[in-house]
Design a protein around this motif. Structure first.
Motif, PDB file in Angstrom:
ATOM      1  N   GLU A   1      14.134   0.427   2.149  1.00 53.40           N
ATOM      2  CA  GLU A   1      14.962   1.636   2.014  1.00 53.40           C
ATOM      3  C   GLU A   1      15.178   1.987   0.545  1.00 53.40           C
ATOM      4  OE1 GLU A   1      18.522   0.819   4.094  1.00 53.40           O
ATOM      5  OE2 GLU A   1      17.596   0.845   6.098  1.00 53.40           O
ATOM      6  N   THR A   2      15.422   0.977  -0.278  1.00 53.58           N
ATOM      7  CA  THR A   2      15.626   1.224  -1.707  1.00 53.58           C
ATOM      8  C   THR A   2      14.361   1.780  -2.352  1.00 53.58           C
ATOM      9  OG1 THR A   2      17.236  -0.586  -1.783  1.00 53.58           O
ATOM     10  CG2 THR A   2      16.328   0.167  -3.881  1.00 53.58           C
ATOM     11  N   LEU A   3      13.217   1.173  -2.001  1.00 57.74           N
ATOM     12  CA  LEU A   3      11.950   1.655  -2.569  1.00 57.74           C
ATOM     13  C   LEU A   3      11.649   3.073  -2.108  1.00 57.74           C
ATOM     14  CD1 LEU A   3       9.729  -1.540  -2.215  1.00 57.74           C
ATOM     15  CD2 LEU A   3      10.607  -0.549  -4.323  1.00 57.74           C
ATOM     16  N   ALA A   4      11.924   3.364  -0.834  1.00 56.02           N
ATOM     17  CA  ALA A   4      11.678   4.715  -0.321  1.00 56.02           C
ATOM     18  C   ALA A   4      12.563   5.732  -1.038  1.00 56.02           C
ATOM     19  CB  ALA A   4      11.915   4.753   1.181  1.00 56.02           C
ATOM     20  N   ALA A   5      13.833   5.366  -1.229  1.00 57.66           N
ATOM     21  CA  ALA A   5      14.743   6.282  -1.933  1.00 57.66           C
ATOM     22  C   ALA A   5      14.310   6.473  -3.384  1.00 57.66           C
ATOM     23  CB  ALA A   5      16.168   5.741  -1.870  1.00 57.66           C
TER      24      ALA A   5
ATOM     25  N   HIS B   1       0.808  -1.212   0.000  1.00 58.27           N
ATOM     26  CA  HIS B   1       0.000   0.000   0.000  1.00 58.27           C
ATOM     27  C   HIS B   1       0.850   1.275   0.000  1.00 58.27           C
ATOM     28  CE1 HIS B   1      -3.006  -2.982   1.282  1.00 58.27           C
ATOM     29  NE2 HIS B   1      -3.878  -2.174   0.724  1.00 58.27           N
ATOM     30  N   GLY B   2       2.149   1.127  -0.245  1.00 61.96           N
ATOM     31  CA  GLY B   2       2.988   2.300  -0.435  1.00 61.96           C
ATOM     32  C   GLY B   2       3.642   2.847   0.817  1.00 61.96           C
ATOM     33  N   ASP B   3       3.580   2.114   1.932  1.00 67.29           N
ATOM     34  CA  ASP B   3       4.224   2.574   3.166  1.00 67.29           C
ATOM     35  C   ASP B   3       5.645   2.020   3.202  1.00 67.29           C
ATOM     36  OD1 ASP B   3       4.967   3.423   5.624  1.00 67.29           O
ATOM     37  OD2 ASP B   3       3.539   2.216   6.773  1.00 67.29           O
TER      38      ASP B   3
ATOM     39  N   ASN C   1      11.807   9.727  -7.525  1.00 67.32           N
ATOM     40  CA  ASN C   1      10.774   9.881  -8.553  1.00 67.32           C
ATOM     41  C   ASN C   1       9.894  11.089  -8.275  1.00 67.32           C
ATOM     42  OD1 ASN C   1      11.612   7.659 -10.005  1.00 67.32           O
ATOM     43  ND2 ASN C   1      10.227   6.244  -8.979  1.00 67.32           N
ATOM     44  N   GLN C   2       9.541  11.280  -6.998  1.00 68.24           N
ATOM     45  CA  GLN C   2       8.735  12.442  -6.652  1.00 68.24           C
ATOM     46  C   GLN C   2       9.491  13.739  -6.936  1.00 68.24           C
ATOM     47  OE1 GLN C   2       7.650  11.766  -2.580  1.00 68.24           O
ATOM     48  NE2 GLN C   2       5.748  10.705  -3.112  1.00 68.24           N
ATOM     49  N   ARG C   3      10.782  13.739  -6.616  1.00 70.04           N
ATOM     50  CA  ARG C   3      11.581  14.933  -6.890  1.00 70.04           C
ATOM     51  C   ARG C   3      11.637  15.220  -8.383  1.00 70.04           C
ATOM     52  NH1 ARG C   3      16.356  16.612  -8.466  1.00 70.04           N
ATOM     53  NH2 ARG C   3      17.013  14.484  -9.019  1.00 70.04           N
TER      54      ARG C   3
END
Length: 437
Positions: A217-221, A190-192, A226-228
Motif C-alpha cells: 500500500e505504501t509503495l502504491a501510494a 515487477h511493479g505490481d 510520484n506519477q502525479r
C-alpha cells in the motif's frame, strides 16, 4: 531486490522434503541395523550357550557310562540336534562343519547378516584315537530370529512410509504461505503494487502478510504520488516550452524581422550612403537571418509546429523531414497512420517527445545509415517504433541516461510499456505500446 533470492535452484518445499526423506531414510537404516545387530548378537549368545550346555551333558554322559566309546557312538548317531550337530571323528580329523541345513525360513540376505562370524565348537576326547565333536548350527536360530524380526522390520517400513506421507502433506500445507509470499514479492519486484496477501492460519506468516500488505500500500501510494508529480512537472514543462516558443515567435521573431526590414531599407538607398555602410547593412541582414533561422529551429524543438492544429501524424512527419534536411547522408523513413489524428493531445505530446528523443539519441550516438519511424493506432492501442542500423549498445552494461529515463517516465505516465532492444554492432530498436482507451 533480485528474483534469484526467492527462486533458488530447488524450491524450498522440494529441499525440505528431500531433507526429511533422507533423514527418515537414515533413521530407518539405523533402526534396521540395530534390529539385525541385536539378532546377530542373540544368535551368537544362543550358539555359545547351546554348545557349552551340550558339551557338559555329553562329557557327563560319556564319563558316567562304563563304555565311553559306545556312549559316544550312540550320541554321534543322533547327528543333528536343534542348534547343534554331533559327530564322532578320528583324533586327527579337524573337520568342524555341520551338514548344510535347509535354512528355508529366512531369506539369504538376513541369514548372511545375522550369521555369527565365528561359530563355537567343542572337541571331547573319547579315546586315544577318537573324539566327539559338538558344532554350533545357527540355521534354526536364524529362522527363529527372522520370524521374530520380520514383523518389526515391516513395522519400520510402514512407519517410514506413513511418516513420509504425513510429513509431505504437512510440509505442503506449511510451505503454501511461503510460496504465496514468494510469488507476491516477485510481482512487487515487477511493479505490481496492487497485489495483497490473504490472512494465514500461522500467526508468524499472518504477521508477515500484514507487513507485506502495508508495504505494498505504501509503495502504491508513493508511486501514485510520484506519477502525479511527474505528470504535473511535465505539464508545467510543456506549458513553459509553449510559452517560451510563443515569446520567441512574438518578441524575438518580430524584432529580427524588423532588423531585417531596416537593413533592407538601408540597402535600398545604397547609392546615397557613405562607403562601408551598405556592407554593414548586408552583414546585419545576414546575421539577423541566421538568428531568425536558429530561433525557428528552437521554436520547433520547444513546441512542434502543427501538433495542436494538424495532429500527431503531421507533426512527426514534419519533424522527421526536418532531420532529413539537416542530415542528407542518413536515410530517414517515416510510416504513419491516418488514425493518429484521433490521438488525444496529452498523449500526442508525450509520443512526439519520445520520437524526438529517440531520433536525437540515434543521430548523436548511433552513427546510423538509416532510421525508421513507425506509428500505428489499432484496437485502442498506439504502437511507436524507432529503429536504426547504427552501432547499438548493451542495455545491461550501460546505465540509462536522461534521455532513456525520460522516455520511460513518459510511457509510464501513459500506462504503457517501453521496450529497448539493442546489441553492439546491430543497431537499436525502441518500441512503445500505449493504451488509448
Amino acid at each position: 531486490m533480485a528474483g534469484s533470492r526467492f527462486k533458488p535452484r530447488l524450491r524450498l518445499r522440494q529441499r525440505l522434503m528431500l531433507a526429511v526423506t533422507l533423514l527418515l531414510a537414515v533413521i530407518l537404516m539405523a533402526a534396521g541395523w540395530l534390529v539385525i545387530h541385536n539378532a546377530q548378537r542373540a544368535i551368537a549368545e544362543e550358539m555359545e550357550s547351546s554348545v557349552t550346555l551340550a558339551s557338559d551333558l555329553v562329557e557327563t554322559s560319556i564319563r558316567s557310562d562304563g563304555e565311553a566309546l559306545a556312549a559316544a557312538q550312540r550320541l554321534a548317531a543322533i547327528g543333528h540336534l536343534r542348534h547343534l550337530c554331533l559327530s564322532l571323528v578320528s583324533a586327527g580329523d579337524n573337520s568342524n562343519e555341520c551338514p548344510a541345513g535347509d535354512g528355508a525360513d529366512a531369506p539369504a540376505w538376513f541369514a548372511a547378516m545375522t550369521r555369527p562370524d565365528a561359530l563355537p565348537d567343542r572337541r571331547i576326547s573319547v579315546s586315544a584315537h577318537e573324539a566327539i565333536v559338538i558344532l554350533a548350527d545357527p540355521d534354526d536360530e536364524i529362522a527363529e530370529a527372522w520370524q521374530d524380526t520380520r514383523g518389526l522390520l515391516a513395522l519400520l517400513l510402514v512407519f517410514y512410509g506413513a511418516t513420509i506421507v504425513i510429513v509431505y502433506r504437512l510440509l505442503g500445507r506449511a510451505i503454501v504461505p511461503v510460496q504465496r509470499i514468494d510469488a507476491a514479492l516477485a510481482r512487487i519486484e515487477h511493479g505490481d503494487y496492487a497485489i495483497r496477501l490473504p490472512t494465514f492460519v500461522l500467526p508468524e506468516f499472518d504477521g508477515i502478510a500484514a507487513q507485506f500488505n502495508h508495504m505494498a500500500e505504501t509503495l502504491a501510494a508513493a508511486r501514485s504520488e510520484n506519477q502525479r508529480l511527474r505528470d504535473h512537472s511535465l505539464r508545467i514543462q510543456e506549458d513553459e516550452r509553449r510559452s517560451l516558443a510563443r515569446e520567441l515567435h512574438d518578441e524575438l521573431g518580430q524584432s529580427l524581422t524588423a532588423i531585417r526590414a531596416d537593413a533592407a531599407g538601408i540597402l535600398a538607398r545604397r547609392e546615397k550612403l557613405p562607403d562601408g555602410v551598405p556592407e554593414s547593412a548586408e552583414a546585419i541582414a545576414q546575421v539577423a537571418a541566421g538568428i531568425y533561422d536558429q530561433t525557428r529551429l528552437m521554436m520547433r524543438r520547444l513546441r512542434p509546429p502543427g501538433l495542436d492544429e494538424l495532429g500527431l501524424d503531421a507533426a512527426i512527419e514534419e519533424h522527421v523531414a526536418g532531420w532529413q534536411r539537416s542530415h542528407a547522408d542518413i536515410e530517414l523513413v517515416y510510416d504513419g497512420d491516418e488514425a493518429l489524428s484521433d490521438v488525444p493531445a496529452p498523449v500526442a505530446i508525450h509520443v512526439f517527445r519520445l520520437v524526438q528523443e529517440a531520433l536525437t539519441n540515434a543521430l548523436r550516438h548511433g552513427q546510423p545509415r538509416r532510421i525508421d519511424v513507425a506509428l500505428g493506432a489499432r484496437a485502442n492501442r498506439l504502437r511507436v517504433t524507432v529503429s536504426d542500423n547504427g552501432r547499438g549498445f548493451d542495455p545491461a552494461a550501460r546505465r540509462p541516461g536522461l534521455g532513456l529515463s525520460g522516455m520511460a517516465e513518459r510511457i509510464e505516465l501513459l500506462a504503457g510499456q517501453l521496450q529497448i532492444d539493442s546489441r553492439p554492432g546491430h543497431g537499436t530498436r525502441i518500441h512503445a505500446d500505449i493504451p488509448l482507451a
